[in-house]
Design an enzyme around this catalytic site. Structure first.
Site, PDB file in Angstrom:
ATOM      1  N   LYS A  83      14.232 -13.668  46.552  1.00 46.44           N
ATOM      2  CA  LYS A  83      12.887 -12.766  46.758  1.00 46.44           C
ATOM      3  C   LYS A  83      12.033 -13.174  45.629  1.00 46.44           C
ATOM      4  O   LYS A  83      12.036 -12.859  44.185  1.00 46.44           O
ATOM      5  CB  LYS A  83      13.731 -11.199  46.173  1.00 46.44           C
ATOM      6  CG  LYS A  83      12.414 -10.075  46.446  1.00 46.44           C
ATOM      7  CD  LYS A  83      11.838  -9.911  44.956  1.00 46.44           C
ATOM      8  CE  LYS A  83      10.664  -9.139  45.088  1.00 46.44           C
ATOM      9  NZ  LYS A  83       9.446  -9.852  45.319  1.00 46.44           N
ATOM     10  N   GLU A 132      16.438 -13.360  32.508  1.00 51.07           N
ATOM     11  CA  GLU A 132      15.515 -14.182  31.921  1.00 51.07           C
ATOM     12  C   GLU A 132      14.037 -13.509  31.729  1.00 51.07           C
ATOM     13  O   GLU A 132      13.331 -13.326  32.580  1.00 51.07           O
ATOM     14  CB  GLU A 132      15.052 -15.525  32.321  1.00 51.07           C
ATOM     15  CG  GLU A 132      16.310 -16.559  32.544  1.00 51.07           C
ATOM     16  CD  GLU A 132      16.592 -17.222  31.374  1.00 51.07           C
ATOM     17  OE1 GLU A 132      16.125 -17.063  30.443  1.00 51.07           O
ATOM     18  OE2 GLU A 132      17.735 -18.123  31.391  1.00 51.07           O
ATOM     19  N   CYS A 189       6.649 -17.755  29.574  1.00 53.13           N
ATOM     20  CA  CYS A 189       7.515 -16.891  28.823  1.00 53.13           C
ATOM     21  C   CYS A 189       7.750 -17.547  27.639  1.00 53.13           C
ATOM     22  O   CYS A 189       7.867 -16.966  26.519  1.00 53.13           O
ATOM     23  CB  CYS A 189       8.810 -16.913  29.475  1.00 53.13           C
ATOM     24  SG  CYS A 189       9.696 -18.173  30.023  1.00 53.13           S
ATOM     25  N   GLU A 209       4.304  -8.385  24.269  1.00 52.92           N
ATOM     26  CA  GLU A 209       3.680  -9.802  24.858  1.00 52.92           C
ATOM     27  C   GLU A 209       2.348 -10.081  25.375  1.00 52.92           C
ATOM     28  O   GLU A 209       1.977  -9.138  26.222  1.00 52.92           O
ATOM     29  CB  GLU A 209       4.756 -10.270  26.090  1.00 52.92           C
ATOM     30  CG  GLU A 209       4.689 -11.530  26.702  1.00 52.92           C
ATOM     31  CD  GLU A 209       5.767 -11.802  27.774  1.00 52.92           C
ATOM     32  OE1 GLU A 209       6.190 -11.027  28.458  1.00 52.92           O
ATOM     33  OE2 GLU A 209       5.954 -13.108  27.964  1.00 52.92           O
TER      34      GLU A 209
END
Ligand code: NAP
Length: 470
Positions: free
Chosen positions: A157, A231, A265, A362
């Site tokens: 997905k 993750e 990331c 972030e």
């Protein structure tokens, strides 16, 4: 979220898709389950031949696949080409090393009163992979290559804004020779994930994405008692100490922050610089950032392309504005450009305080936060002072300090005198809210294996002698 390709450099909608129906999803899960029973009986050598064919196709189709990624999410064409090559390399790595990674591991038979005892690694079944758009090929390959080599099957997905790359991946594995259903793309929205993960034929899930998506998948998987690898996001520190080569650190810092248009990331996001070298570093870093060329990602001369979505650009600009309103100083960038496309200038912000969003959140774009530290201890305190723990960088030529950073930085990956990156040879993952489990290396491959203990006794005459039944 619509399942569609919209070019971030122009904002133009290029292609859209209807989400698959429940019946189509069910048929794909059934094919994945049937393919699993077929794949688990093939040899490692056979699976390796198919994965080599996938690597060959990736290399042969590098330029057009790279163009597709650039069109769907805006990374530079040069970066996209490098990503395709990296995927082919990872496939070849797992083909070469799967035999030793999946080999039976003998145990001390005498210690467990056995004639023979060993550990066997076996596949567990169809695995759902929920993936992000930022490395649309690599994020998927680093799951798929070890999973398929181990004999698992994959249900992808993908992020809704990279549907063509998602379909390319299904086609790639089919053309490489893997059995029908061994790797399928499900064109569905995130609202379909709960039902798919609840299906008993789906044995596990891996997600690369945001903290929110991680919490949602962990909640469903907890209820269903299914293994997950998560993750998630990061706000990686990049610490510069007085012994460092400041010019080199400022140069690498620029790449570490702006690679993939700042949407990685493991991009360095918080630059924590010892006060002795702070001014020198800040000056060079801001100059390097301001010199980056922002523009058409297909142009070979472009360093930084557009952000992948208008929402993503709005978010980072809001984080910068929030910092400025609370007293931060912008050293370069920080202004929304006019014109089409979702571009944002490389930006450096300093004088940050814990009241500002940038301190703890972030920042997923080419925006760097610059922090001053007066000692090693203060640098560690700021570096570890977020809820994330994905990667961390430290710059120092002092061997004792290098050792201390390796131990004290609270992260899944610590890179000293270099920027964080991923290699098939090394495990990759995070701690704290950056997730759990590991990808890559033998550890990543075994995340979706049944680590089976096998104990063999002498036979009828001595069966059970000294054994503990559990
Ligand atoms: P995202 O919104 O979490 O999307 C990632 C994937 O999860 C997409 O396929 C998305 O589908 C799906 N998703 C979103 N919400 C979901 C939910 N509640 N339940 C199930 N699936 C859900 O992440 P993003 O903003 O696109 O990607 C950036 C994030 O990924 C950043 O935080 C970045 O740090 C992280 N990331 C981590 C790593 C790593 O290795 N640790 C690598 C790359 C990126 P839709 O597209 O349909 O919404």
């Amino acid at each position: 979220m619509p399942i569609a390709t919209t070019n971030p450099a122009t904002g133009q909608l290029l292609k859209s898709y209807d989400a698959m129906s429940d019946e189509q999803v069910d048929a794909a899960i059934e094919r994945a389950d049937l393919a699993f029973h077929q794949l688990r009986r093939t040899t490692i050598a056979q699976r390796g031949r198919w994965l080599v064919a996938a690597a060959d196709l990736l290399e042969a189709e590098r330029d057009e696949t790279a163009r597709l990624m650039t069109t769907e999410m805006g990374k530079t064409y040069a970066a996209a080409k490098a990503e395709v090559t990296k995927c082919a390399t990872a496939c070849r790595f797992y083909v070469a090393h799967a035999p030793e990674m999946l080999a039976d591991e003998p145990a001390d038979a005498g210690a467990v009163s056995a004639k023979r005892a060993f550990v066997r690694y076996q596949p567990i079944g169809p695995v759902l992979a929920v993936m992000p758009w930022n490395f649309p090929l690599w994020q998927v390959l680093r799951f798929a290559a070890p999973a398929l080599m181990a004999g698992n099957t994959g249900l992808l997905k993908h992020a809704s804004n990279v549907p063509q790359t998602a379909l390319y991946l299904e086609d790639l594995f089919r053309r490489a020779g893997f059995p029908e259903g061994a790797f399928s793309t499900l064109l569905v929205g995130s609202d379909a994930v709960e039902k798919i993960l609840g299906d008993p034929r789906v044995r596990a899930a891996t997600l690369t994405g945001s903290e929110g998506a991680g919490r949602s998948i962990a909640r469903i998987a907890g209820r269903e008692l299914k293994k997950t690898v998560l993750e998630l996001g990061g706000s990686d520190p990049f610490v510069v100490m007085p012994s460092a080569d400041v010019d080199r650190a400022a140069e690498v810092a620029t790449t570490a922050r702006c690679q993939n248009n700042g949407q990685s990331c493991i991009a360095a996001k918080r630059f924590i610089v010892h006060t002795d070298v702070f001014d020198a570093f800040a000056e060079r870093f801001a100059a390097n950032m301001a010199a980056l060329r922002v523009g058409d990602p297909m142009d070979e001369g472009t360093d930084v392309g557009p952000l992948a979505s208008s929402g993503g650009r709005d978010e980072i600009h809001a984080q910068v504005r929030d910092a400025v309103e609370h007293g931060a100083t912008v050293l370069c960038g920080g202004e929304l450009p006019a014109g089409e496309g979702w571009f944002y200038p490389p930006t450096v912000v300093t004088d940050l305080t814990p009241r500002m969003r940038m301190w703890a959140e972030e920042v997923f774009g080419p925006v760097a936060g610059l922090y001053r530290a007066s000692s090693y201890d203060e640098a560690i305190e700021v570096a570890n002072g977020t809820s994330f723990g994905l990667g961390a960088n430290a710059w120092t030529t002092d061997p004792a300090e290098q050792e201390r950073f390796a131990t004290d930085l609270d992260a899944g990956n610590v890179f000293i005198n270099g920027m964080t990156t991923s290699y098939p040879e090394l495990p990759f993952g995070g701690v704290k809210n950056s997730g759990y489990g590991r990808e890559l290396s033998a550890i990543g491959m075994r995340e979706f294996c049944n680590t089976k203990t096998v104990w063999v006794g002498e036979g009828a005459a001595s069966a059970g002698a000294g054994a503990h039944a559990e």
